[in-house]
Design a protein around this motif. Structure first.
Motif, PDB file in Angstrom:
ATOM      1  N   LYS A   4       0.805  -1.212   0.000  1.00 53.57           N
ATOM      2  CA  LYS A   4       0.000   0.000   0.000  1.00 53.57           C
ATOM      3  C   LYS A   4       0.840   1.265   0.000  1.00 53.57           C
ATOM      4  N   ASN A   5       2.137   1.132   0.247  1.00 55.27           N
ATOM      5  CA  ASN A   5       2.988   2.307   0.399  1.00 55.27           C
ATOM      6  C   ASN A   5       4.345   2.037  -0.250  1.00 55.27           C
ATOM      7  N   ILE A   6       4.557   2.575  -1.436  1.00 57.97           N
ATOM      8  CA  ILE A   6       5.739   2.260  -2.250  1.00 57.97           C
ATOM      9  C   ILE A   6       6.662   3.466  -2.350  1.00 57.97           C
ATOM     10  N   LEU A   7       7.952   3.210  -2.205  1.00 59.89           N
ATOM     11  CA  LEU A   7       8.966   4.251  -2.400  1.00 59.89           C
ATOM     12  C   LEU A   7       9.726   3.956  -3.674  1.00 59.89           C
ATOM     13  N   ILE A   8       9.872   4.965  -4.533  1.00 64.12           N
ATOM     14  CA  ILE A   8      10.729   4.812  -5.694  1.00 64.12           C
ATOM     15  C   ILE A   8      11.952   5.696  -5.494  1.00 64.12           C
ATOM     16  N   ALA A   9      13.121   5.096  -5.537  1.00 62.90           N
ATOM     17  CA  ALA A   9      14.373   5.804  -5.292  1.00 62.90           C
ATOM     18  C   ALA A   9      15.034   6.131  -6.618  1.00 62.90           C
ATOM     19  N   HIS A  10      15.189   7.418  -6.893  1.00 65.60           N
ATOM     20  CA  HIS A  10      15.818   7.874  -8.123  1.00 65.60           C
ATOM     21  C   HIS A  10      17.285   7.470  -8.122  1.00 65.60           C
ATOM     22  N   THR A  11      17.737   6.887  -9.211  1.00 60.01           N
ATOM     23  CA  THR A  11      19.113   6.401  -9.287  1.00 60.01           C
ATOM     24  C   THR A  11      20.085   7.424  -9.856  1.00 60.01           C
ATOM     25  N   GLY A  12      19.612   8.604 -10.211  1.00 56.72           N
ATOM     26  CA  GLY A  12      20.518   9.610 -10.745  1.00 56.72           C
ATOM     27  C   GLY A  12      20.820   9.450 -12.208  1.00 56.72           C
ATOM     28  N   SER A  13      20.087   8.589 -12.899  1.00 51.68           N
ATOM     29  CA  SER A  13      20.347   8.395 -14.327  1.00 51.68           C
ATOM     30  C   SER A  13      19.048   8.059 -15.047  1.00 51.68           C
ATOM     31  N   SER A  14      19.174   7.713 -16.322  1.00 50.29           N
ATOM     32  CA  SER A  14      17.988   7.412 -17.116  1.00 50.29           C
ATOM     33  C   SER A  14      17.299   6.126 -16.683  1.00 50.29           C
ATOM     34  N   ALA A  15      17.921   5.351 -15.797  1.00 53.91           N
ATOM     35  CA  ALA A  15      17.261   4.148 -15.280  1.00 53.91           C
ATOM     36  C   ALA A  15      15.997   4.499 -14.509  1.00 53.91           C
ATOM     37  N   PHE A  16      15.873   5.748 -14.101  1.00 56.75           N
ATOM     38  CA  PHE A  16      14.695   6.179 -13.351  1.00 56.75           C
ATOM     39  C   PHE A  16      13.422   6.011 -14.172  1.00 56.75           C
ATOM     40  N   ALA A  17      13.501   6.241 -15.468  1.00 59.72           N
ATOM     41  CA  ALA A  17      12.306   6.177 -16.314  1.00 59.72           C
ATOM     42  C   ALA A  17      11.672   4.794 -16.299  1.00 59.72           C
ATOM     43  N   SER A  18      12.477   3.741 -16.449  1.00 55.28           N
ATOM     44  CA  SER A  18      11.929   2.391 -16.488  1.00 55.28           C
ATOM     45  C   SER A  18      11.426   1.958 -15.116  1.00 55.28           C
ATOM     46  N   SER A  19      12.148   2.340 -14.051  1.00 52.46           N
ATOM     47  CA  SER A  19      11.694   1.969 -12.709  1.00 52.46           C
ATOM     48  C   SER A  19      10.419   2.724 -12.334  1.00 52.46           C
ATOM     49  N   LEU A  20      10.315   3.971 -12.764  1.00 45.94           N
ATOM     50  CA  LEU A  20       9.098   4.745 -12.513  1.00 45.94           C
ATOM     51  C   LEU A  20       7.903   4.121 -13.219  1.00 45.94           C
ATOM     52  N   ASP A  21       8.070   3.755 -14.462  1.00 44.97           N
ATOM     53  CA  ASP A  21       6.993   3.144 -15.237  1.00 44.97           C
ATOM     54  C   ASP A  21       6.477   1.880 -14.545  1.00 44.97           C
ATOM     55  N   TYR A  22       7.396   1.059 -14.059  1.00 43.81           N
ATOM     56  CA  TYR A  22       7.007  -0.194 -13.408  1.00 43.81           C
ATOM     57  C   TYR A  22       6.356   0.071 -12.058  1.00 43.81           C
ATOM     58  N   ALA A  23       6.897   1.034 -11.320  1.00 41.90           N
ATOM     59  CA  ALA A  23       6.336   1.367 -10.009  1.00 41.90           C
ATOM     60  C   ALA A  23       4.916   1.888 -10.138  1.00 41.90           C
ATOM     61  N   VAL A  24       4.655   2.696 -11.155  1.00 36.27           N
ATOM     62  CA  VAL A  24       3.305   3.218 -11.378  1.00 36.27           C
ATOM     63  C   VAL A  24       2.336   2.069 -11.668  1.00 36.27           C
ATOM     64  N   LYS A  25       2.768   1.096 -12.462  1.00 34.71           N
ATOM     65  CA  LYS A  25       1.916  -0.059 -12.772  1.00 34.71           C
ATOM     66  C   LYS A  25       1.550  -0.809 -11.493  1.00 34.71           C
ATOM     67  N   ILE A  26       2.536  -0.985 -10.596  1.00 34.55           N
ATOM     68  CA  ILE A  26       2.269  -1.683  -9.344  1.00 34.55           C
ATOM     69  C   ILE A  26       1.300  -0.876  -8.479  1.00 34.55           C
ATOM     70  N   ALA A  27       1.546   0.429  -8.370  1.00 31.71           N
ATOM     71  CA  ALA A  27       0.708   1.293  -7.542  1.00 31.71           C
ATOM     72  C   ALA A  27      -0.738   1.306  -8.039  1.00 31.71           C
ATOM     73  N   VAL A  28      -0.927   1.337  -9.343  1.00 33.15           N
ATOM     74  CA  VAL A  28      -2.275   1.322  -9.906  1.00 33.15           C
ATOM     75  C   VAL A  28      -2.953  -0.009  -9.603  1.00 33.15           C
ATOM     76  N   ARG A  29      -2.219  -1.106  -9.790  1.00 33.73           N
ATOM     77  CA  ARG A  29      -2.774  -2.441  -9.547  1.00 33.73           C
ATOM     78  C   ARG A  29      -3.173  -2.622  -8.079  1.00 33.73           C
ATOM     79  N   ARG A  30      -2.369  -2.084  -7.182  1.00 38.61           N
ATOM     80  CA  ARG A  30      -2.592  -2.284  -5.750  1.00 38.61           C
ATOM     81  C   ARG A  30      -3.358  -1.145  -5.090  1.00 38.61           C
ATOM     82  N   GLU A  31      -3.700  -0.126  -5.859  1.00 42.73           N
ATOM     83  CA  GLU A  31      -4.318   1.082  -5.304  1.00 42.73           C
ATOM     84  C   GLU A  31      -3.462   1.614  -4.155  1.00 42.73           C
ATOM     85  N   ALA A  32      -2.161   1.685  -4.408  1.00 44.59           N
ATOM     86  CA  ALA A  32      -1.199   2.065  -3.385  1.00 44.59           C
ATOM     87  C   ALA A  32      -0.738   3.506  -3.549  1.00 44.59           C
TER      88      ALA A  32
END
Length: 274
Positions: A4-32
């Protein structure tokens, strides 16, 4: 574990885009809730070299620009997903001197990225293994450039019967229980054969309603990390669940370790706990 409570940690590079996309999918699925934080870290050069005030100011300006870009991307993604009311981007002044690991202790788990093609950036990036080691929270590492239309429908669990693997398995149980997700448990050697059926990992999974496929890989003395990656590729797994650093972080840094190698070279997200 309820998510229900997810933290996304920015890595300081373009890897943030892919991790953000995946984290949003999880948050939407879990209503988190989804919270993002820019990695409160400095580069190796910042720490070792005595920088001039002018250069320090310039680096500060570059960092401020990167934070602004990350925040803009974050707000754009969560707005498009219709979850702006459950999302927040933390600025440096919001967290002060707290490290990502200290911040992570207040969340269910952490999503972060990894960029294996930039060795020098490992000194600047939020380190997923350090977060897992110091926070007591599981970490989901998404490879740079990873794109998926949905969440993983096939998970590979790397099982060696040790403490870290048990922690990772149970931390990921709510994910493994989801239907129609396929679960494959991979062991190396005769580990399962030596475990009484009454207390076996298969019995544990069955009682959670998880119908797992068990894959036993013959212990040929090959690199375990490569064996896990190769097996994941062969069976089409879209998620790897594994324990982090069964041995000390220091020894793994010196001699190399399974966790670091799997995270560094995996082509799919890796969920790990320590």
């Amino acid at each position: 574990m309820r998510i229900k409570n997810i933290l996304i940690a920015h890595t300081g590079s373009s890897a943030f885009a892919s991790s953000l996309d995946y984290a949003v999918k999880i948050a939407v699925r879990r209503e988190a809730w989804l919270t993002a934080v820019y990695g409160n870290t400095n580069s190796y050069f910042d720490q070792v070299l005595e920088l001039t005030p002018e250069l320090t100011k310039k680096l500060g300006s570059v960092r401020a620009d990167r934070i602004a870009q990350a925040r803009e991307l974050f707000e754009s993604e969560v707005t498009a997903a219709g979850m702006s009311d459950r999302a927040r981007f933390l600025m440096p002044e919001d967290v002060g001197k707290l490290s990502p690991a200290e911040i992570a202790r207040h969340f269910d788990f952490v999503v972060t990225g990894f960029h294996p093609n930039r060795p020098a950036d490992e000194y600047r990036a939020v380190s997923p293994d350090i977060i897992a080691l110091q926070s007591g929270r599981p970490v989901l590492v998404v490879p740079e450039g990873y794109a998926a239309t949905g969440l993983a429908d096939h998970a590979l669990v790397a099982w060696d019967g040790k403490r870290a693997a048990a922690r990772a398995l149970n931390d990921a149980m709510s994910v493994l229980e989801e239907k129609p997700r396929k679960v494959s448990v991979v062991t190396i050697g005769d580990l399962l054969r030596d475990t009484p059926a009454a207390i076996s990992i298969s019995t544990h999974l069955e009682r959670h309603g998880v119908e797992a496929n068990f894959i036993q890989v013959r212990d040929s003395g090959r690199d375990i990390a490569r064996t896990i990656q190769k097996t994941a590729d062969e069976i089409g797994a879209k998620l790897i669940v594994m324990g982090a650093y069964e041995h000390s972080k220091f020894s793994q840094d010196i001699f190399g370790g399974v966790t670091h190698d799997v995270v560094r070279f995996s082509s799919v997200p890796v969920f790990m706990s320590h």
